[in-house]
Design a protein around this motif. Structure first.
Motif, PDB file in Angstrom:
ATOM      1  N   LEU A 110     -15.871  95.028  12.964  1.00 47.10           N
ATOM      2  CA  LEU A 110     -15.042  96.114  13.501  1.00 47.10           C
ATOM      3  C   LEU A 110     -13.576  95.692  13.531  1.00 47.10           C
ATOM      4  O   LEU A 110     -12.695  96.429  13.085  1.00 47.10           O
ATOM      5  CB  LEU A 110     -15.525  96.460  14.910  1.00 47.10           C
ATOM      6  CG  LEU A 110     -14.949  97.734  15.497  1.00 47.10           C
ATOM      7  CD1 LEU A 110     -15.446  98.913  14.711  1.00 47.10           C
ATOM      8  CD2 LEU A 110     -15.354  97.868  16.934  1.00 47.10           C
ATOM      9  N   ALA A 156     -12.160  95.610  10.048  1.00 47.70           N
ATOM     10  CA  ALA A 156     -11.911  96.943   9.485  1.00 47.70           C
ATOM     11  C   ALA A 156     -10.655  97.548  10.080  1.00 47.70           C
ATOM     12  O   ALA A 156      -9.907  98.237   9.395  1.00 47.70           O
ATOM     13  CB  ALA A 156     -13.106  97.846   9.751  1.00 47.70           C
ATOM     14  N   VAL A 157     -10.392  97.271  11.357  1.00 46.07           N
ATOM     15  CA  VAL A 157      -9.167  97.798  11.948  1.00 46.07           C
ATOM     16  C   VAL A 157      -7.951  97.064  11.390  1.00 46.07           C
ATOM     17  O   VAL A 157      -6.914  97.665  11.120  1.00 46.07           O
ATOM     18  CB  VAL A 157      -9.234  97.697  13.484  1.00 46.07           C
ATOM     19  CG1 VAL A 157      -7.923  98.097  14.098  1.00 46.07           C
ATOM     20  CG2 VAL A 157     -10.326  98.596  14.007  1.00 46.07           C
ATOM     21  N   GLU A 180      -7.646  95.964   8.538  1.00 42.63           N
ATOM     22  CA  GLU A 180      -7.469  96.360   7.143  1.00 42.63           C
ATOM     23  C   GLU A 180      -6.560  97.574   6.991  1.00 42.63           C
ATOM     24  O   GLU A 180      -6.054  97.839   5.909  1.00 42.63           O
ATOM     25  CB  GLU A 180      -8.849  96.695   6.592  1.00 42.63           C
ATOM     26  CG  GLU A 180      -9.035  96.502   5.124  1.00 42.63           C
ATOM     27  CD  GLU A 180     -10.480  96.812   4.780  1.00 42.63           C
ATOM     28  OE1 GLU A 180     -10.909  96.416   3.719  1.00 42.63           O
ATOM     29  OE2 GLU A 180     -11.162  97.463   5.584  1.00 42.63           O
ATOM     30  N   THR A 181      -6.364  98.312   8.091  1.00 44.66           N
ATOM     31  CA  THR A 181      -5.693  99.610   7.996  1.00 44.66           C
ATOM     32  C   THR A 181      -4.303  99.506   7.388  1.00 44.66           C
ATOM     33  O   THR A 181      -3.938 100.314   6.531  1.00 44.66           O
ATOM     34  CB  THR A 181      -5.592 100.230   9.393  1.00 44.66           C
ATOM     35  OG1 THR A 181      -6.852 100.120  10.013  1.00 44.66           O
ATOM     36  CG2 THR A 181      -5.208 101.667   9.303  1.00 44.66           C
ATOM     37  N   LEU A 209      -4.351  99.330   3.813  1.00 45.70           N
ATOM     38  CA  LEU A 209      -4.710 100.598   3.186  1.00 45.70           C
ATOM     39  C   LEU A 209      -3.541 101.573   3.176  1.00 45.70           C
ATOM     40  O   LEU A 209      -3.453 102.414   2.288  1.00 45.70           O
ATOM     41  CB  LEU A 209      -5.905 101.217   3.905  1.00 45.70           C
ATOM     42  CG  LEU A 209      -7.184 100.431   3.646  1.00 45.70           C
ATOM     43  CD1 LEU A 209      -8.282 100.921   4.541  1.00 45.70           C
ATOM     44  CD2 LEU A 209      -7.585 100.568   2.210  1.00 45.70           C
ATOM     45  N   TYR A 210      -2.627 101.452   4.155  1.00 45.53           N
ATOM     46  CA  TYR A 210      -1.421 102.277   4.079  1.00 45.53           C
ATOM     47  C   TYR A 210      -0.634 101.914   2.823  1.00 45.53           C
ATOM     48  O   TYR A 210      -0.154 102.786   2.097  1.00 45.53           O
ATOM     49  CB  TYR A 210      -0.547 102.084   5.320  1.00 45.53           C
ATOM     50  CG  TYR A 210      -1.140 102.619   6.597  1.00 45.53           C
ATOM     51  CD1 TYR A 210      -2.065 103.651   6.569  1.00 45.53           C
ATOM     52  CD2 TYR A 210      -0.777 102.114   7.823  1.00 45.53           C
ATOM     53  CE1 TYR A 210      -2.607 104.144   7.727  1.00 45.53           C
ATOM     54  CE2 TYR A 210      -1.310 102.606   8.995  1.00 45.53           C
ATOM     55  CZ  TYR A 210      -2.235 103.617   8.935  1.00 45.53           C
ATOM     56  OH  TYR A 210      -2.765 104.100  10.087  1.00 45.53           O
ATOM     57  N   PHE A 247      -1.851 100.654   0.147  1.00 40.78           N
ATOM     58  CA  PHE A 247      -2.636 101.133  -0.986  1.00 40.78           C
ATOM     59  C   PHE A 247      -2.413 102.623  -1.214  1.00 40.78           C
ATOM     60  O   PHE A 247      -2.258 103.079  -2.352  1.00 40.78           O
ATOM     61  CB  PHE A 247      -4.114 100.843  -0.733  1.00 40.78           C
ATOM     62  CG  PHE A 247      -5.036 101.408  -1.755  1.00 40.78           C
ATOM     63  CD1 PHE A 247      -5.093 100.865  -3.023  1.00 40.78           C
ATOM     64  CD2 PHE A 247      -5.837 102.487  -1.455  1.00 40.78           C
ATOM     65  CE1 PHE A 247      -5.946 101.395  -3.962  1.00 40.78           C
ATOM     66  CE2 PHE A 247      -6.685 103.018  -2.389  1.00 40.78           C
ATOM     67  CZ  PHE A 247      -6.750 102.471  -3.652  1.00 40.78           C
ATOM     68  N   ALA A 248      -2.347 103.381  -0.112  1.00 44.32           N
ATOM     69  CA  ALA A 248      -2.127 104.826  -0.247  1.00 44.32           C
ATOM     70  C   ALA A 248      -0.762 105.087  -0.880  1.00 44.32           C
ATOM     71  O   ALA A 248      -0.629 105.949  -1.753  1.00 44.32           O
ATOM     72  CB  ALA A 248      -2.236 105.505   1.115  1.00 44.32           C
ATOM     73  N   ILE A 305      -1.007 104.334  -4.603  1.00 48.42           N
ATOM     74  CA  ILE A 305      -1.737 105.367  -5.342  1.00 48.42           C
ATOM     75  C   ILE A 305      -0.885 106.624  -5.483  1.00 48.42           C
ATOM     76  O   ILE A 305      -0.835 107.247  -6.546  1.00 48.42           O
ATOM     77  CB  ILE A 305      -3.057 105.684  -4.600  1.00 48.42           C
ATOM     78  CG1 ILE A 305      -4.059 104.561  -4.820  1.00 48.42           C
ATOM     79  CG2 ILE A 305      -3.653 106.985  -5.065  1.00 48.42           C
ATOM     80  CD1 ILE A 305      -4.620 104.528  -6.205  1.00 48.42           C
ATOM     81  N   ILE A 306      -0.149 106.971  -4.410  1.00 52.03           N
ATOM     82  CA  ILE A 306       0.705 108.162  -4.485  1.00 52.03           C
ATOM     83  C   ILE A 306       1.786 107.949  -5.539  1.00 52.03           C
ATOM     84  O   ILE A 306       2.055 108.819  -6.363  1.00 52.03           O
ATOM     85  CB  ILE A 306       1.334 108.455  -3.107  1.00 52.03           C
ATOM     86  CG1 ILE A 306       0.276 109.003  -2.164  1.00 52.03           C
ATOM     87  CG2 ILE A 306       2.458 109.453  -3.236  1.00 52.03           C
ATOM     88  CD1 ILE A 306       0.738 109.123  -0.750  1.00 52.03           C
ATOM     89  N   LEU A 347       1.680 106.043  -8.154  1.00 52.29           N
ATOM     90  CA  LEU A 347       1.167 105.953  -9.517  1.00 52.29           C
ATOM     91  C   LEU A 347       0.659 107.289 -10.025  1.00 52.29           C
ATOM     92  O   LEU A 347       0.905 107.669 -11.159  1.00 52.29           O
ATOM     93  CB  LEU A 347       0.036 104.923  -9.581  1.00 52.29           C
ATOM     94  CG  LEU A 347       0.475 103.471  -9.590  1.00 52.29           C
ATOM     95  CD1 LEU A 347      -0.727 102.585  -9.702  1.00 52.29           C
ATOM     96  CD2 LEU A 347       1.404 103.200 -10.747  1.00 52.29           C
TER      97      LEU A 347
END
Lengths: 256, 85
Positions: free
Chosen positions: B56, B59-60, B62-63, B66-67, B69-70, B73-74, B76
């Motif tokens: 847990l 995973a927190v 990791e956030t 992931l920002y 990463f977002a 992706i936006i 690209l």
């Protein structure tokens, strides 16, 4: 790619404005949301996308499973030992009950077992949909944000139910920190949805790159990557989403 | 170089830079896993609880990655800057 649109919110999810998101390049790498069937919705043109179709398939699978489980449970003979299928159902129900009761307390846990079990089954099936050649619906920001919004509503519904007005006054507790408290409350659904979305999308992108760029050599060994990106990561993220939902909701119980 | 080419090239570089955000979660998850391992070594009976708490927390942590990463992706695949041309 390069369709020049700047609608950030609609680009990462299924498009509602009629344009399709092309998360794909010319090399045959496809991991985007594809539209199949345009239809008009209150005058606007929207598309039936891969997300909807995969979600319908998952819902059908869950409904069929539920119907079969219902029949098996109703016809169960209490005199005899349960069969293998009934055992699996009992194990699932018991583990969900245990999970909610250990995380939300004996008093309130049972009430939320339905919701937690539902999102657990749905997100788990949605995350492992990549194994069956479908595009995972949770790699669409619309789906994960919707799920997180349900959790957001539940958090604040239970906050008002158990703490009455203290739920609002708690926001202003250290007066200087009021803006940070408000931003923190609003960031909860955003971070929950982005966590699930980012994890599943990263797996989808990696598998799409592998199959698109070196598809000729992707014979058997991608199954290892499927095991990590789809099964392991998907199961962990399902668990984390359900766990965070329970933790955030049960935060409102204690300070009565 | 055309304006469009410049924007595309800079977006690609920016996407790469955005993924530097992966360093933080890596370090954080490593620390969590290390402490989890030492906790299991000290108290092997509590392996299940330690495991779920560790996952847990990871995973927190990791956030933030992931920002990044977002954003990558936006930049690209859903570039908002090209619309400004």
């Amino acid at each position: 790619m390069g369709n020049g649109s700047c609608l950030l919110s609609s680009l990462l999810s299924s498009d509602v404005s009629g344009r399709l998101i092309q998360l794909s390049s010319d090399e045959g790498v496809t991991f985007g949301v594809d539209g199949f069937l345009p239809y008009s919705f209150f005058g606007g043109k929207v598309w039936l996308t891969t997300t909807h179709i995969t979600m319908l398939i998952i819902m059908m699978a869950l409904v069929v499973f539920a119907l079969i489980a219902n029949r098996v449970i109703k016809r169960a003979d209490p005199e005899k030992a349960p069969g293998p299928f009934l055992n699996v159902i009992e194990y699932m129900v018991e583990s969900i009950d245990n999970l909610t009761k250990t995380n939300m307390g004996e008093k309130h846990g049972g009430k939320f077992a339905n919701y937690i079990g539902t999102i657990f089954c749905f997100i788990l099936l949605a995350n492992v949909a990549g194994l069956f050649g479908l595009r995972p619906p949770t790699a669409d920001y619309g789906v994960t944000f919707g799920l997180a919004l349900i959790t957001f509503v539940l958090i604040h519904y239970n906050g008002f139910k158990y703490q009455k007005m203290a739920h609002i006054t708690n926001l202003f507790k250290p007066v200087l920190l009021t803006p940070i408290n408000i931003i923190g409350e609003l960031a909860t659904p955003l971070s929950m949805s982005l966590r699930l979305f980012g994890n599943v999308l990263s797996g989808t992108v990696m598998m799409g790159l592998i199959y698109g760029l070196i598809g000729k050599f992707a014979i058997i060994w991608p199954s290892v990557l499927h095991g990590y990106f789809d099964v392991f990561s998907g199961a962990i993220q399902t668990y984390v989403f359900a766990m965070l939902t329970m933790v955030f909701i049960s935060n409102n119980f204690e300070e009565e | 170089m055309t304006d469009r080419g410049l924007i595309l090239a800079c977006s690609a570089i920016g996407a790469g830079l955005a993924m530097i955000a992966g360093i933080g979660p890596g370090v954080g998850q490593g620390i969590a896993a290390g402490h989890g391992a030492s906790a299991v070594g000290r108290n092997p009976g509590a392996k299940g609880t330690i495991m779920s708490t560790m996952l847990l927390g990871q995973a927190v942590a990791e956030t933030t990655g992931l920002y990044g990463f977002a954003v990558a992706i936006i930049l690209l695949f859903a570039n908002p800057l090209i619309g400004r041309l």
